[in-house]
Design a protein around this motif. Sequence first.
Motif, PDB file in Angstrom:
ATOM      1  N   PHE A  14       0.823  -1.202   0.000  1.00  0.00           N
ATOM      2  CA  PHE A  14       0.000   0.000   0.000  1.00  0.00           C
ATOM      3  C   PHE A  14       0.862   1.259   0.000  1.00  0.00           C
ATOM      4  O   PHE A  14       0.618   2.196  -0.777  1.00  0.00           O
ATOM      5  CB  PHE A  14      -0.937  -0.008   1.205  1.00  0.00           C
ATOM      6  N   LYS A  15       1.874   1.311   0.844  1.00  0.00           N
ATOM      7  CA  LYS A  15       2.732   2.494   0.950  1.00  0.00           C
ATOM      8  C   LYS A  15       3.467   2.778  -0.359  1.00  0.00           C
ATOM      9  O   LYS A  15       3.742   3.935  -0.669  1.00  0.00           O
ATOM     10  CB  LYS A  15       3.731   2.353   2.100  1.00  0.00           C
ATOM     11  N   ARG A  16       3.767   1.747  -1.124  1.00  0.00           N
ATOM     12  CA  ARG A  16       4.481   1.920  -2.393  1.00  0.00           C
ATOM     13  C   ARG A  16       3.655   2.749  -3.387  1.00  0.00           C
ATOM     14  O   ARG A  16       4.200   3.497  -4.182  1.00  0.00           O
ATOM     15  CB  ARG A  16       4.818   0.559  -2.992  1.00  0.00           C
ATOM     16  N   TYR A  17       2.343   2.635  -3.314  1.00  0.00           N
ATOM     17  CA  TYR A  17       1.466   3.302  -4.286  1.00  0.00           C
ATOM     18  C   TYR A  17       0.628   4.437  -3.683  1.00  0.00           C
ATOM     19  O   TYR A  17      -0.024   5.176  -4.419  1.00  0.00           O
ATOM     20  CB  TYR A  17       0.540   2.266  -4.927  1.00  0.00           C
ATOM     21  N   GLU A  18       0.646   4.583  -2.386  1.00  0.00           N
ATOM     22  CA  GLU A  18      -0.209   5.548  -1.703  1.00  0.00           C
ATOM     23  C   GLU A  18      -0.027   6.973  -2.211  1.00  0.00           C
ATOM     24  O   GLU A  18      -1.013   7.654  -2.541  1.00  0.00           O
ATOM     25  CB  GLU A  18       0.045   5.499  -0.189  1.00  0.00           C
ATOM     26  N   LYS A  19       1.210   7.467  -2.265  1.00  0.00           N
ATOM     27  CA  LYS A  19       1.441   8.850  -2.690  1.00  0.00           C
ATOM     28  C   LYS A  19       0.923   9.108  -4.093  1.00  0.00           C
ATOM     29  O   LYS A  19       0.316  10.139  -4.358  1.00  0.00           O
ATOM     30  CB  LYS A  19       2.932   9.206  -2.623  1.00  0.00           C
ATOM     31  N   LEU A  94       1.231  11.918 -11.307  1.00  0.00           N
ATOM     32  CA  LEU A  94       1.322  11.097 -10.097  1.00  0.00           C
ATOM     33  C   LEU A  94       2.434  11.538  -9.142  1.00  0.00           C
ATOM     34  O   LEU A  94       2.602  10.945  -8.087  1.00  0.00           O
ATOM     35  CB  LEU A  94       1.536   9.629 -10.473  1.00  0.00           C
ATOM     36  N   LYS A  95       3.200  12.559  -9.507  1.00  0.00           N
ATOM     37  CA  LYS A  95       4.291  13.018  -8.646  1.00  0.00           C
ATOM     38  C   LYS A  95       3.738  13.906  -7.534  1.00  0.00           C
ATOM     39  O   LYS A  95       3.036  14.875  -7.791  1.00  0.00           O
ATOM     40  CB  LYS A  95       5.330  13.797  -9.441  1.00  0.00           C
ATOM     41  N   SER A  96       4.103  13.568  -6.323  1.00  0.00           N
ATOM     42  CA  SER A  96       3.671  14.363  -5.180  1.00  0.00           C
ATOM     43  C   SER A  96       4.445  15.680  -5.141  1.00  0.00           C
ATOM     44  O   SER A  96       5.464  15.844  -5.818  1.00  0.00           O
ATOM     45  CB  SER A  96       3.916  13.583  -3.886  1.00  0.00           C
ATOM     46  N   GLN A 125       0.845  10.119   7.246  1.00  0.00           N
ATOM     47  CA  GLN A 125      -0.511  10.559   7.564  1.00  0.00           C
ATOM     48  C   GLN A 125      -0.977  11.693   6.663  1.00  0.00           C
ATOM     49  O   GLN A 125      -1.525  12.694   7.113  1.00  0.00           O
ATOM     50  CB  GLN A 125      -0.608  10.951   9.036  1.00  0.00           C
ATOM     51  N   GLY A 126      -0.691  11.552   5.367  1.00  0.00           N
ATOM     52  CA  GLY A 126      -1.168  12.519   4.397  1.00  0.00           C
ATOM     53  C   GLY A 126      -0.359  13.792   4.285  1.00  0.00           C
ATOM     54  O   GLY A 126      -0.726  14.699   3.552  1.00  0.00           O
ATOM     55  N   GLY A 135      19.106  18.122  11.230  1.00  0.00           N
ATOM     56  CA  GLY A 135      18.149  17.709  12.248  1.00  0.00           C
ATOM     57  C   GLY A 135      16.815  18.435  12.181  1.00  0.00           C
ATOM     58  O   GLY A 135      15.874  18.058  12.876  1.00  0.00           O
ATOM     59  N   LYS A 136      16.714  19.449  11.357  1.00  0.00           N
ATOM     60  CA  LYS A 136      15.459  20.194  11.233  1.00  0.00           C
ATOM     61  C   LYS A 136      14.529  19.500  10.250  1.00  0.00           C
ATOM     62  O   LYS A 136      14.962  18.714   9.418  1.00  0.00           O
ATOM     63  CB  LYS A 136      15.747  21.619  10.756  1.00  0.00           C
ATOM     64  N   GLU A 137      13.253  19.843  10.370  1.00  0.00           N
ATOM     65  CA  GLU A 137      12.232  19.327   9.458  1.00  0.00           C
ATOM     66  C   GLU A 137      11.362  20.485   9.003  1.00  0.00           C
ATOM     67  O   GLU A 137      11.273  21.513   9.680  1.00  0.00           O
ATOM     68  CB  GLU A 137      11.352  18.292  10.161  1.00  0.00           C
ATOM     69  N   MET A 138      10.708  20.282   7.838  1.00  0.00           N
ATOM     70  CA  MET A 138       9.840  21.320   7.301  1.00  0.00           C
ATOM     71  C   MET A 138       8.784  20.680   6.414  1.00  0.00           C
ATOM     72  O   MET A 138       9.106  19.808   5.600  1.00  0.00           O
ATOM     73  CB  MET A 138      10.654  22.326   6.479  1.00  0.00           C
ATOM     74  N   LEU A 139       7.535  21.127   6.545  1.00  0.00           N
ATOM     75  CA  LEU A 139       6.486  20.666   5.647  1.00  0.00           C
ATOM     76  C   LEU A 139       6.784  21.131   4.227  1.00  0.00           C
ATOM     77  O   LEU A 139       7.310  22.236   4.020  1.00  0.00           O
ATOM     78  CB  LEU A 139       5.122  21.221   6.067  1.00  0.00           C
ATOM     79  N   ILE A 140       6.454  20.304   3.268  1.00  0.00           N
ATOM     80  CA  ILE A 140       6.668  20.652   1.863  1.00  0.00           C
ATOM     81  C   ILE A 140       5.941  21.948   1.516  1.00  0.00           C
ATOM     82  O   ILE A 140       6.478  22.800   0.805  1.00  0.00           O
ATOM     83  CB  ILE A 140       6.210  19.492   0.936  1.00  0.00           C
TER      84      ILE A 140
END
Length: 157
Positions: A14-19, A94-96, A125-126, A135-140
């Motif tokens: 499922f994860k392979r095709y979800e995005k 299909l590219k996110s 989670q979407g 070490g930082k993170e950021m929403l796309i």
Amino acid sequence: MWLYDKDSIEYEVFKRYEKALVTAGVNFSRADVRDALEGCFDGLEDALRAAISYILWLHEQHHEIRPSMILVTALNEKWKPRQWQDEYLNQPILKSQGQKWWEGAANKWGYDKRNQLVADIVYEQGKEYIVFLNGKEMLIETAWRWGWERVLDYASS
């Protein structure tokens, strides 16, 4: 994930095709979509691939696409893909946004700089977000809003 145990083969498939399916417009919060996924005990990967193939074909033909209904039908009727190619997942439709950002970062900053700053693009989670090597993170969504130079400063500090 609400559907499958994270250690299961079904979850991995499922994860392979979800995005790609989300990007194409499948709404996984719909009850009929969840029911079809939960009721698909065999042929899951074939049905996911067949749904993606059909969505791509409809797009090429400029026909109306109802992605959630297509997926439900594919799962319930155990569709088989006719000519699946893994490259289908690289089609622009299909590219996110994360995949597009990753490619854009290589174009704007160069491959070496991007690879020195970005550890991964994660989808959970979407939501997609960038994990930087500092070490930082950021929403796309935030990265697109900030622009390339501001994100570069953030990732470099």
